[in-house]
Write a protein that holds these residues in place. Structure first.
Motif, short mmCIF file in Angstrom:
data_model
loop_
_atom_site.label_atom_id
_atom_site.label_comp_id
_atom_site.label_asym_id
_atom_site.label_seq_id
_atom_site.Cartn_x
_atom_site.Cartn_y
_atom_site.Cartn_z
N PHE A 76 0.92 -1.06 -0.12
CA PHE A 76 0.03 0.04 -0.03
C PHE A 76 0.67 1.25 0.09
N ILE A 103 -2.38 3.42 7.34
CA ILE A 103 -3.43 2.55 6.30
C ILE A 103 -4.24 1.47 6.69
N TRP A 105 -7.20 -1.39 6.00
CA TRP A 105 -7.63 -2.12 4.64
C TRP A 105 -8.58 -3.12 5.02
N LYS A 111 -8.21 -5.22 0.28
CA LYS A 111 -8.54 -3.93 -0.48
C LYS A 111 -8.20 -2.84 0.47
N LYS A 112 -7.69 -1.77 0.09
CA LYS A 112 -7.33 -0.51 0.83
C LYS A 112 -8.62 0.23 1.32
N SER A 115 -6.37 5.99 4.07
CA SER A 115 -5.01 6.12 4.66
C SER A 115 -5.15 7.33 5.64
#
Length: 756
Positions: A76, A103, A105, A111-112, A115
């Protein structure tokens, strides 16, 4: 000294056994090539099925603990991953980076989500609150930050440190957050207001780790130099400090009476809490241990290292269950303690054994690598167990697959949740086996020791007296082993007996009155209960008095004077003794019945009193029936004499009579004039001043009296004339001889003259 040597020997044996077992356990170890980067951090999902790890090659890896496979290799950010965490519901993964970015997820899909940017330097630690609503982060930028995990938004910054903050821990119930920094301080924050509550300067150098026990009573901090220090959370006074590692202490965990520490010296240690005594030293990583995490059941420890490996440890055996090796491109190699492995396509070419052999040459590939203890027949117990007088059973637990447990080949019952309790025959080694349905089993040898116990003698036995403190070395159903001798266990107690005797107080010398009712007065008290008082009189007769009270005021009737011994007993059998003396002042009594030399009505002095007798001064002991406390009533005096008397002459008026009494006559009074007597009988010749009637009164010593009237008359007439003639005759008788003498002398002179 015997006990101390025994403890030291056991510790040495335990440590040596642990080290030896750890060496034996590494039957097959694989070394990755340079494509495996350093692992900086790791976290475990709440369900225990996934392991999340961060690496310096910017990747995050998610592992399945059900089959040992890598499920996600995530990138990421371009910076190193410095910390990872998992939300309390297991849905979110959280990673902190060297550039200060955080970050979030989706842990399942990879999946992110978002942030979070606020820190300006490496995020060193991340923790999620138990309710899953809040995220705390600390950084090398000297700050601690609070985030809303629900809305993924920033809340506030906690400022105060002057150096990198490396570790944090929270106490949600108290709205407290604790942060350890390389500035050498521990700071306490109020998370609701963001205010700093307290600063503690640890004086052990830069701080790198902080933790607390589950009861929130002790806080522990670790230093860059490997020191471990504990504090009392209530007073914040330091409890213990020890250097437990030779390099930076990177993580501290506290669980189930043990402290787990990880260090850059490549070791993991388990220490007893709160004494810091070494229990196990776990070795296996080739470089710094960067992170450790405990499983939810507390039986498994996960670790990450800069050697590129993640390891899974059986805590009780201090041995590895499995090892996970991840490469930057997503290749992986996982193996168990037997060397059997699962691998991606290219990974087998990137690992070799220490001796240089390839995996296929030393072990076999598995379709699924089981890395969870609760899926195997496992025995959860320390190598050393103890029994004591109060607890003569030992217990341990087994994993869910276990259907049968034997101890020294004898089957024992398995209770709820896999708990097993059995009663050993005594101290010694016991072989425990736990079997599943397939016949597979786990085997452990457990050494059972008897905890030497301090007890007290409550009943005298042999050479031991009540209250003696002894050490019990072993026990049986009806006896204790004391200094090599088996003694009746009923004679001992864990509670020190009351050996203090009752307290007896009172005047040791008490004055009483002879002839009156006499009482002995005293007080008796005790810490527990006075049950019985014995009063032993001068005649050795014993009078018991039941009390059953903590304090008793005693006033008991006794028979006589002399010494009385008082014994007092409490409910524990303790005895106190005190002697009292009853003394009386001498007192007059009167003889009521003649006895030997004592006459009726005689006054005597009594100085002591017995039960049925008095002590008469000058005589000795005499029965009470012979004496009276009051003067004895006797007859009146007797006066004898002629009622009418004539004086012998007119010049001598003498009254004569005799007085007598059955006791002494005290006095005679004649015409108002008193004459002392002090005799039983006496003739009295009293000269009176005139003729006529004279009243005579006689009193005896008992107050009795008698009266008599005497008349004294002048001499008769004939006695008076005769008297006058004699008055004349006396001079004549004297003169005539004188005349004759003078005449004779004159005749002689004349004759002489004629002769001449």
């Amino acid at each position: 000294m015997k006990i101390q040597f025994r403890v030291i020997d056991l510790r040495r044996i335990a440590i040596l056994a642990t080290l030896l077992f750890s060496l034996v356990a590494y039957g097959t170890e694989y070394v990755p090539d340079s494509k495996a980067f350093s692992a900086t951090s790791l976290a475990v999902s709440p369900d225990g099925e996934r392991l999340v790890s961060g690496y310096i090659d910017n990747t995050i890896k998610v592992w399945s603990l059900l089959d040992g496979r890598l499920t996600h290799n995530l990138t990421f950010n371009s910076a190193w991953v410095t910390s990872v965490a998992v939300s309390s519901d297991g849905k979110l993964g959280i990673a902190g980076y060297d550039d200060g970015i955080i970050i979030v997820w989706d842990l399942l899909t990879g999946k992110k989500i978002k942030s979070l940017s606020s820190h300006t330097s490496a995020v060193n630690d991340l923790i999620v609150t138990e309710d899953g609503k809040t995220l705390y982060s600390c950084s090398s930028d000297a700050t601690v930050k609070i985030w809303s995990l629900s809305s993924l938004s920033f809340i506030r910054t906690l400022r105060g440190h002057s150096g990198s903050v490396h570790s944090i821990i929270d106490w949600p119930e108290q709205n407290r957050l604790y942060s350890a920094s390389k500035d050498g301080t521990l700071r306490i924050w109020d998370t609701s207001s963001g205010q700093q509550v307290k600063v503690i300067r640890a004086d052990i150098g830069p701080l790198t780790a902080v933790s607390m026990d589950k009861d929130r009573s002790v806080l522990l901090i670790g230093s860059e130099a490997g020191h471990l220090r504990s504090y009392d959370v209530k007073t914040w006074s330091p409890l213990k400090t020890s250097r437990v590692h030779n390099a930076e202490l990177t993580k501290i965990l506290v669980d189930n009476g043990l402290i787990y520490t990880a260090s850059s010296d490549r070791t993991i240690k388990s220490l007893s809490f709160p004494s810091f005594t070494l229990v196990h030293m776990i070795t296996g990583h080739n470089w710094d241990v960067t992170e450790i995490v405990l499983s939810n059941d507390g039986h498994v420890l996960y670790s990450s290292s800069t050697d590129g490996t993640l390891k899974i440890w059986d805590i009780e055996k201090a041995s590895p269950i499995g090892t996970l090796i991840g490469f930057g491109d997503g290749e992986y190699f996982s193996y168990n303690s037997n060397g059997n492995w699962v691998s991606s396509a290219l990974a087998t070419e990137r690992v070799t054994t220490v001796e240089g052999a390839k995996p296929v040459e030393v072990a076999r590939e598995l379709s699924s690598l089981l890395l969870q203890l609760d899926k195997l027949p496992k025995i959860y117990t320390p190598a050393l167990l103890s029994i004591s007088i109060e607890k003569d059973t030992v217990d341990f637990s087994v994993s869910t697959p276990v259907k049968k447990v034997t101890v020294n080949e004898e089957e024992v019952e398995i209770g709820e949740d896999g708990e097993v309790v059995f009663s050993p025959d005594g101290a010694g080694d016991y072989m425990i086996r736990a079997y599943d349905d397939s016949g597979s089993y786990d085997e452990r040898t457990v050494t059972i020791l008897f905890e030497e116990t301090v007890m007290y003698v409550v009943e005298e036995i042999g050479t031991y007296k009540r209250g003696d403190r002894v050490i019990i070395d072993d026990f049986r159903e009806v006896a204790f082993l004391v200094n090599g001798e088996w003694l009746d266990r009923d004679c001992f107690s864990r509670v020190a007996p009351d050996v203090e005797p009752p307290l007896i107080t009172g005047d040791k010398v008490q004055k009483v009155s002879i002839g009156d009712t006499k009482y002995l007065k005293l007080s008796v008290s005790d810490d527990s209960t006075v049950t019985l008082i014995e009063i032993i009189g001068p005649d050795l007769a014993v009078t018991p008095l039941e009390v059953n009270s903590v304090l008793a005021e005693i006033e008991t009737e006794v028979q006589g004077t002399g010494e009385y011994t008082v014994n007092a007993y409490d409910q524990d059998g303790n005895k106190a003794t005190l002697t009292f003396s009853l003394e009386a002042e001498a007192r007059s009594f009167w003889v009521s019945r003649e006895h030997e030399s004592l006459g009726f009505g005689q006054e005597v002095k009594v100085t002591e009193e017995g039960d049925n007798c008095y002590f008469v001064y000058g005589y000795g002991w005499l029965e009470k029936e012979y004496l009276s406390r009051r003067p004895v009533s006797t007859g009146d005096p007797v006066i004898s004499g002629e009622p009418v008397q004539h004086a012998v002459s007119g010049n001598e008026r003498i009254l004569s009579f005799t007085v007598s009494d059955d006791v002494n006559v005290k006095e005679v009074v004649v015409s108002g004039k008193t004459y002392p007597v002090n005799e039983r009988e006496k003739e009295m010749h009293i000269m009176v001043s005139e003729y006529g009637e004279h009243l005579v009164i006689v009193n005896d010593v008992e107050g009795n009296s008698a009266r008599a009237l005497f008349t004294l008359s002048a001499p008769p007439e004939n006695e008076r004339d005769g008297g006058k003639i004699w008055y004349w005759l006396i001079p004549i008788v004297i003169i005539i001889p004188l005349v004759l003498l003078l005449t004779a002398k004159s005749s002689k002179k004349k004759t002489r003259k004629i002769r001449l």
